[in-house]
Design a protein around this motif. Structure first.
Motif, short mmCIF file in Angstrom:
data_model
loop_
_atom_site.label_atom_id
_atom_site.label_comp_id
_atom_site.label_asym_id
_atom_site.label_seq_id
_atom_site.Cartn_x
_atom_site.Cartn_y
_atom_site.Cartn_z
N ALA A 41 -7.72 55.13 -8.32
CA ALA A 41 -8.77 55.31 -9.32
C ALA A 41 -9.89 56.10 -8.67
N LEU A 42 -10.36 57.12 -9.38
CA LEU A 42 -11.37 58.03 -8.84
C LEU A 42 -12.66 57.82 -9.62
N THR A 89 -13.90 66.59 -16.11
CA THR A 89 -13.31 67.45 -15.09
C THR A 89 -12.24 66.69 -14.31
N TYR A 90 -12.56 65.47 -13.91
CA TYR A 90 -11.58 64.65 -13.19
C TYR A 90 -10.34 64.39 -14.04
N THR A 145 -4.33 60.23 -12.99
CA THR A 145 -5.21 59.34 -12.23
C THR A 145 -6.27 58.71 -13.12
N VAL A 146 -6.42 57.40 -13.04
CA VAL A 146 -7.48 56.70 -13.75
C VAL A 146 -8.83 57.09 -13.16
N VAL A 147 -9.79 57.35 -14.01
CA VAL A 147 -11.12 57.71 -13.53
C VAL A 147 -12.11 56.61 -13.95
N ALA A 202 -13.99 56.97 -18.68
CA ALA A 202 -14.00 56.07 -17.52
C ALA A 202 -13.39 54.73 -17.91
N ARG A 203 -12.46 54.25 -17.11
CA ARG A 203 -11.85 52.96 -17.40
C ARG A 203 -12.07 51.95 -16.27
N VAL A 204 -12.70 52.36 -15.19
CA VAL A 204 -13.19 51.45 -14.16
C VAL A 204 -14.70 51.62 -14.12
#
Length: 357
Positions: free
Chosen positions: A178-179, A200-201, A208-210, A230-232
């Motif tokens: 996660a980023l 952008t991510y 990849t989860v951002v 965003a999920r985190v």
């Protein structure tokens, strides 16, 4: 599919936010305070609680470790003594890990060095966090990736070249990443959050989860971040924002964390689906405010409708105005009184209209 599983919780575009309550060292070296922070985070609805783990002797130069560290925020006469006072070991970690499991929240930590990665792997935490200060520390990123745990990496203080290098270091070794967009300022002002980089991510790292690690004040930026993908969501927590220490002032007390979690749920519900649909609850308002096609005046049978013969009026329980072209030029099969609905049933068939005036 963009997804990450932490301790059997699947985090994806379709999931609620995975909220990490970052205790850090706001426990002030007191296990009782740490326990209360875990309990409050669980009660607020957080998905995880997190500490910070350092092997202080190996992490700092001797000069930095032995440097004087006095003042309101200090827990020791030197920086090393200050850090050692705040550091939890196996006993505290094991106790808090068991407590978290009982309360239904995940428990893990940030690893600041190789020894701390080993410590957390031995403890079998469900994930390992890497802080913004190590976004350029590719040896640590690679070492943590090989531990076989999902990695949550903050990207404060980095540009896209640095972020790409970090992601390129982790993903070949461990796809569970996660980023997190982050601004390494404490606190960070709204104009410094750069939440648009979440898009952008998502575009550059489609699998990849951002997420968002926020040092800002209040919940609104996290809510916005969720809407942007965003999920985190990571936010610092404290028992008292007025306590001495660099992190307390921008951390959330329990009531604020509860508001954050509840708001994230509302944001998810408000996003809905990608298809534009009519909500059942809209129908009464659209009946009252909507419009229909009616006769402008009394009209005889056989009359050929012109624009001047048609009025657009409420309520919206008849033929909608976007059907105007379907009625103008048609002949009436019977008389219509003023304000009577113009419906397809009162219009002659097109082929029977031929030759009429």
């Amino acid at each position: 599919m963009r997804a990450l599983t932490v301790n059997q919780r699947t985090i994806s575009d379709d999931s609620d936010a995975y909220v990490i309550a970052e205790i850090g060292h706001n426990h002030e070296g007191d296990l009782g305070k740490a326990e209360e922070l875990v309990r409050q985070a669980a009660a607020a609805g957080a998905g995880a609680v997190k500490l910070q783990k350092r092997d202080n002797r190996s992490l700092f130069t001797r000069e930095m470790y032995d440097s004087p560290y006095t003042g309101r925020n200090s827990f020791g006469p030197t920086y090393g003594a200050h850090r050692e006072f705040l550091e939890f070991g196996t006993h505290e970690y094991t106790y808090l890990q068991q407590l978290s499991a009982e309360l239904g929240v995940d428990f893990f930590s940030t690893a600041f060095d190789f020894a701390s990665v080993d410590f957390l792997a031995e403890l079998d935490v469900p994930a390992i966090k890497i802080a913004s200060g190590d976004i350029r520390n590719t040896p640590l990123l690679a070492y943590a990736a090989k531990a076989g745990k999902p990695l949550i990496v903050s990207t404060g203080g980095a540009d896209m070249e640095v972020v790409r290098r970090a992601v390129g270091t982790v993903l070949p070794l461990n796809p569970d990443l996660a980023l997190l967009q982050c601004t390494a300022m404490y606190p960070a002002e709204p104009e410094e959050l750069n939440l648009a980089v979440l898009g952008t991510y998502r575009a550059e790292f489609p699998d990849t989860v951002v997420g968002f690690s926020g040092h800002d004040l209040g919940p609104w930026a996290a809510w916005t971040a969720y809407a942007l993908g965003a999920r985190v969501v990571e936010k610092h927590v404290t028992l008292d924002c007025t306590r001495p220490g660099s992190d307390h002032k921008f951390s959330m007390e329990q009531a604020a964390l509860t508001e954050l979690v509840d708001g994230l749920g509302r944001v998810r519900r408000s996003l809905g689906g990608r298809d534009k649909v009519v909500q059942p609850g809209e129908r009464p308002a659209m009946l009252k405010m909507g419009k229909k096609l009616v006769a402008q005046r009394d009209l005889p049978a056989g009359h050929r409708l012109s624009l001047e013969d048609v009025a657009i009026k409420s309520p919206g329980d008849g033929l909608t105005p976007d059907r105007l072209a379907d009625v103008v030029g048609r002949h009436l099969s019977g008389p219509l009184a003023a304000d009577a609905d113009i419906t397809l049933d009162v219009l002659m068939e097109m082929d029977s209209d031929a030759g009429r005036d």
